[in-house]
Design an enzyme around this catalytic site. Structure first.
Site, mmCIF file in Angstrom:
data_model
loop_
_atom_site.group_PDB
_atom_site.id
_atom_site.type_symbol
_atom_site.label_atom_id
_atom_site.label_comp_id
_atom_site.label_asym_id
_atom_site.label_seq_id
_atom_site.Cartn_x
_atom_site.Cartn_y
_atom_site.Cartn_z
ATOM 1 N N CYS A 74 6.360 -2.590 -2.826
ATOM 2 C CA CYS A 74 5.753 -1.778 -1.764
ATOM 3 C C CYS A 74 4.234 -1.950 -1.762
ATOM 4 O O CYS A 74 3.531 -1.353 -2.585
ATOM 5 C CB CYS A 74 6.125 -0.304 -1.932
ATOM 6 S SG CYS A 74 5.422 0.770 -0.660
ATOM 7 N N CYS A 121 2.349 1.265 -1.050
ATOM 8 C CA CYS A 121 2.299 2.176 -2.193
ATOM 9 C C CYS A 121 1.285 1.720 -3.246
ATOM 10 O O CYS A 121 0.534 2.533 -3.793
ATOM 11 C CB CYS A 121 3.673 2.271 -2.855
ATOM 12 S SG CYS A 121 5.045 2.649 -1.749
ATOM 13 N N ASP A 122 1.282 0.422 -3.543
ATOM 14 C CA ASP A 122 0.561 -0.057 -4.721
ATOM 15 C C ASP A 122 -0.610 -0.997 -4.429
ATOM 16 O O ASP A 122 -1.334 -1.391 -5.348
ATOM 17 C CB ASP A 122 1.548 -0.777 -5.660
ATOM 18 C CG ASP A 122 2.649 0.155 -6.141
ATOM 19 O OD1 ASP A 122 2.369 1.349 -6.331
ATOM 20 O OD2 ASP A 122 3.793 -0.315 -6.315
#
Length: 310
Positions: free
Chosen positions: A134, A137-138
């Site tokens: 992701c 997300c990261d």
């Protein structure tokens, strides 16, 4: 056979939030946590984009706090995996991996989706310390660094384009000699001076001491295979997700990939009294905050549905 008003299948942000709302409506929910209690976030390190945590929070800790809140309000939390369903008529019937059965007047499906991986042993080894599925997300953790994205479709190109605004260098590792993405996404990738596409290339392994430092690649050329190592700080999988909807497919409508179809902005499935929340019904966003919101909506809709039966 045990009977409940509302059964929540799956945990994570969607399941736990649905449980909190169902408890507050005095529906006495039973929640089965599934194969990975807490969902995908339990394998994520620091979460910095969930509201209320200005310093960020570990993914596992966030899910544990959600679980405790659902339990504190009265959720009957159970370990176990739903293995079979009969949603042909209400009350709906569900079988679990311990051999038990249950019927429910309403069901909230919150089983999530599983990111597809290449199947390399190293992916597990460096998961959370260099390997991610992701970018949204990261990606923040890889500012001014070098990363690689695996895949050749729209998702991979979108991830690469997103990361190009954060990282100094992005490599897009594509197994085929062409991109499968839409023309507009191909143009964005191919015209970016921060993205380099490695066509006809596959990943054979990853390496690094304590954290990811690089990937072992093989390029397939007309002259033969060329193997080399690529120094990278992050390795992002963008080859798709598999929604965990298999046991519901005979009854609820899904798209061609398996994501459960819901009615517009509402979490209603094609079966009355059966609702879907979180990533199992979301092929687009796959974010914890959105999953939590959909869990709240599913519980509210379930409350209204159950009230209509009286």
């Amino acid at each position: 056979m045990e009977h409940v008003q509302i059964l929540i299948i799956g945990s994570g942000p969607a399941g736990y939030t649905a449980a909190v709302y169902a408890c507050r409506a005095n529906l006495k929910p039973v929640l089965y946590e599934g194969i990975q209690p807490g969902g995908q976030l339990t394998t994520t390190t620091s979460v910095e984009n969930y509201p209320g945590f200005p310093q960020g929070i570990e993914g596992y800790d966030l899910m544990e706090e959600m679980r405790k809140q659902a339990e504190a309000f009265g959720t009957d939390m159970r370990s176990g995996i739903a293995v079979k369903t009969d949603l042909s008529q209400a009350p709906y019937r569900v079988w679990f991996d311990d051999g038990s059965e249950m019927t429910a007047d309403a069901i909230i499906i919150a089983t999530g989706a599983t990111a597809k991986y290449l199947g390399l042993e190293d992916e597990t080894k460096y998961n959370g310390i260099g390997v991610s599925a992701c970018a949204t997300c990261d990606g923040f953790f890889y500012r001014k660094k070098t990363v690689a994205v695996v895949g050749g479709g729209d998702t991979a190109c979108e991830e690469a384009h997103y990361l190009s605004h954060l990282a100094d260098q992005v490599y897009l590792i594509v197994r085929k000699p062409f991109l499968r993405a839409s023309k507009i996404m191909q143009d964005r990738v191919l015209n970016s001076d921060k993205i380099k596409v490695l066509f006809q290339t596959e990943t054979e392994g990853l390496f690094g001491e304590g954290h990811l430092e690089g990937a072992h690649l093989v390029e397939h050329t007309a002259e033969g295979d060329r193997r080399y190592d690529l120094a990278i700080d992050g390795f992002f999988l963008a080859i798709g997700h598999q929604p965990n909807s298999g046991i519901f497919k005979p009854w609820v409508e899904t798209d061609e990939t398996g994501y459960i179809k819901t009615q517009g902005e509402r979490p209603l499935t094609s079966v009355p009294g059966v609702f879907a929340a979180g990533d199992v019904a979301d092929p687009l966003y796959r974010q914890a905050i959105i999953a939590a919101g959909s869990g709240a909506k599913a519980a509210i809709e379930a409350e209204r549905y159950l009230a209509s039966l009286k």
